[in-house]
Design a protein around this motif. Structure first.
Motif, short mmCIF file in Angstrom:
data_model
loop_
_atom_site.label_atom_id
_atom_site.label_comp_id
_atom_site.label_asym_id
_atom_site.label_seq_id
_atom_site.Cartn_x
_atom_site.Cartn_y
_atom_site.Cartn_z
N PRO A 160 69.80 -58.58 107.12
CA PRO A 160 69.52 -58.23 105.73
C PRO A 160 68.27 -58.94 105.21
CG PRO A 160 71.82 -58.88 106.01
CD PRO A 160 71.13 -59.19 107.29
N ALA A 161 67.57 -58.27 104.30
CA ALA A 161 66.36 -58.87 103.73
C ALA A 161 66.74 -60.10 102.92
CB ALA A 161 65.66 -57.86 102.84
N PHE A 162 65.91 -61.13 103.00
CA PHE A 162 66.17 -62.34 102.22
C PHE A 162 64.87 -63.07 101.99
CE2 PHE A 162 66.32 -63.72 106.61
CZ PHE A 162 65.69 -64.95 106.60
N SER A 163 64.88 -63.94 101.01
CA SER A 163 63.75 -64.84 100.77
C SER A 163 64.34 -66.17 100.34
CB SER A 163 62.84 -64.25 99.68
OG SER A 163 61.82 -65.17 99.42
N LEU A 164 64.42 -67.07 101.31
CA LEU A 164 65.11 -68.34 101.07
C LEU A 164 64.24 -69.49 101.57
CD1 LEU A 164 68.67 -67.32 102.27
CD2 LEU A 164 68.04 -67.82 99.93
N PRO A 165 64.37 -70.66 100.95
CA PRO A 165 63.53 -71.79 101.36
C PRO A 165 63.98 -72.42 102.68
CG PRO A 165 64.99 -72.44 99.59
CD PRO A 165 65.21 -70.98 99.80
N ASP A 166 63.02 -73.07 103.31
CA ASP A 166 63.30 -73.91 104.48
C ASP A 166 64.01 -75.16 103.95
OD1 ASP A 166 63.01 -75.90 106.48
OD2 ASP A 166 61.40 -74.72 107.39
N LEU A 167 65.08 -75.57 104.63
CA LEU A 167 65.86 -76.72 104.15
C LEU A 167 65.00 -77.99 104.06
CD1 LEU A 167 68.49 -78.27 103.46
CD2 LEU A 167 68.99 -78.35 105.90
N MET A 168 64.15 -78.20 105.09
CA MET A 168 63.39 -79.44 105.14
C MET A 168 62.06 -79.36 104.37
SD MET A 168 65.25 -81.62 106.35
CE MET A 168 66.71 -81.88 107.33
N GLU A 169 61.52 -78.14 104.25
CA GLU A 169 60.29 -77.95 103.46
C GLU A 169 60.56 -76.85 102.44
OE1 GLU A 169 56.82 -77.30 106.10
OE2 GLU A 169 58.29 -77.58 107.68
N PRO A 170 61.20 -77.20 101.32
CA PRO A 170 61.67 -76.17 100.38
C PRO A 170 60.56 -75.34 99.75
CG PRO A 170 62.51 -78.35 99.80
CD PRO A 170 61.55 -78.56 100.90
N GLN A 171 59.33 -75.84 99.79
CA GLN A 171 58.24 -75.05 99.20
C GLN A 171 57.87 -73.87 100.12
OE1 GLN A 171 58.12 -78.16 100.08
NE2 GLN A 171 56.63 -78.31 101.76
#
Lengths: 171, 207
Positions: free
Chosen positions: B41-52
């Motif tokens: 499924p399509a998503f747009s979520l941050p990286d846990l270690m680099e949230p930006q």
């Protein structure tokens, strides 16, 4: 006797009162504080949460479960109902993610057709057995009934035998 | 005919016994996934270690990998980390999908990303780090779209970004061979269709 009853009631009335309070609290706790636009949407939400099945639990609907996935599903159901989606749309949305398992009403498919066919087949088999039994019973009755032709023949034979017997016996 | 009728209850009994016996060995948690052979499924979520850094399904396209749903709060996931790290050393690509449990604001619980990053780094340093990267799903949106019921759960994603397997429960040396066979089949398929070049490229791109 009456005194005893009064004493008993006196002792139990605080308990009864407490129980009554408990049930009152339970009722308010079960009704989540969700604002709805109208009663129809609220009824739809209640219907859906009762019909959708918690995929993590063994046989609980999502209204009944506090598993994280059930809480999330309730929230999603609420959002979708608020957006004005109807019952089928919400159920489809859940089925796309959690499969047919998530709805308590299974779809009619080749693998599930037996759920409907098996009771019908059993009924048909039962009907057939009963019919066979009845036919057998009827046949038995019919053979028990005296055939007039046979009866005549029998009477004639008896007469003949008697006549033979009397002619043989010396007087 | 009469003799045959006599055997009907016996046959019914045997059939019922077989049905119930097979039920003894079935896993009630496995009830099939609705997402098999469907795209991630399509998503747009941050990286846990680099949230930006925002991650999407396109970031992960072009390589075969395991998407492992886990969380520090989940003991089975923690027990699984060691074995998953061994798998990474064998060259299996594993992407983590971090499952954040709901916070109860009534008890003053709030989501603290910095503390979580610290705890995760500490845990992975102790137990081994199987993950190329971790997707942070604070609201459990991708987790919901994937039909995840709890943690740990693992998805096998092919080079086209399609979900090929959905495993509920931990991965351990006993159940890994079955999943490994599927993984190898999907990798070979990717190499056969010419996505093999992208495979290594994806691997080097991943931090």
């Amino acid at each position: 006797m009456r005194l005893k009853m009064q004493l008993l009631l006196g002792a139990f009335s605080p308990l009864l009162f407490a129980l009554f309070l408990c049930s009152a609290f339970a009722a308010t706790a079960a009704e989540e504080l969700l604002p709805f636009q109208d009663a129809r949407q609220e009824a739809l939400y209640r219907e859906l949460t009762a019909e959708l099945r918690c995929p993590k639990c063994q046989n609980q609907n999502i209204a009944d479960s506090n598993a994280v996935v059930a809480v999330d599903m309730r929230e999603k159901t609420y959002q979708l109902v608020q957006q004005g989606q109807n019952k089928e749309q919400v159920i489809d949305y859940m089925k796309q993610r959690y499969g047919d398992f998530v709805h308590y009403q299974p779809p009619v498919q080749w693998s599930t057709i037996w759920l409907w066919l098996a009771p019908l087949l059993l009924l048909a088999a039962l009907f057939w057995v009963m019919l066979q039994k009845q036919q057998k019973a009827q046949q038995l009755q019919q053979t028990d009934a005296v055939d007039p032709e046979l009866e005549q023949k029998l009477q004639a034979m008896i007469k003949q035998a008697m006549a033979e017997k009397s002619s043989k016996e010396p007087n | 005919m009469r003799k045959l009728m006599f055997f009907i209850p016996f046959v019914l009994f045997i059939a019922l016994s077989a049905f119930l016996f097979s039920g003894l060995f079935s896993d009630p948690r496995q009830h099939g996934s609705a997402l098999l052979s469907k795209p991630l499924p399509a998503f747009s979520l941050p990286d846990l270690m680099e949230p930006q850094r925002m991650l999407s399904a396109d970031h992960l396209k072009g390589k075969v990998y395991l998407l492992n749903v886990w969380g520090l709060w989940c003991p089975t996931c923690n027990a699984e980390l060691g074995f998953l790290t061994e798998l990474r050393q064998q060259g299996i690509e594993i992407v983590g999908l971090y499952y954040v449990q709901p916070q109860d604001s009534a008890f003053g619980e709030t989501f603290d990303l910095a503390a979580l990053q610290q705890d995760v780094a500490k845990k992975l340093a102790e137990q081994g780090n199987p993950y190329q990267l971790n997707i942070l799903d604070e609201k459990r949106s991708l987790i919901f779209d994937l039909g995840v019921t709890g943690a740990p759960e693992t998805f096998l994603i092919d080079a086209q970004g399609q979900i090929r397997a959905h495993h509920v429960g931990d991965i351990n040396p006993q159940n890994w061979p079955a999943l490994a066979a599927q993984y190898q089949a999907v990798v070979q398929e990717a190499q056969a269709t010419g996505a093999g070049g992208q495979q290594s490229e994806g691997a080097t791109n991943a931090p």
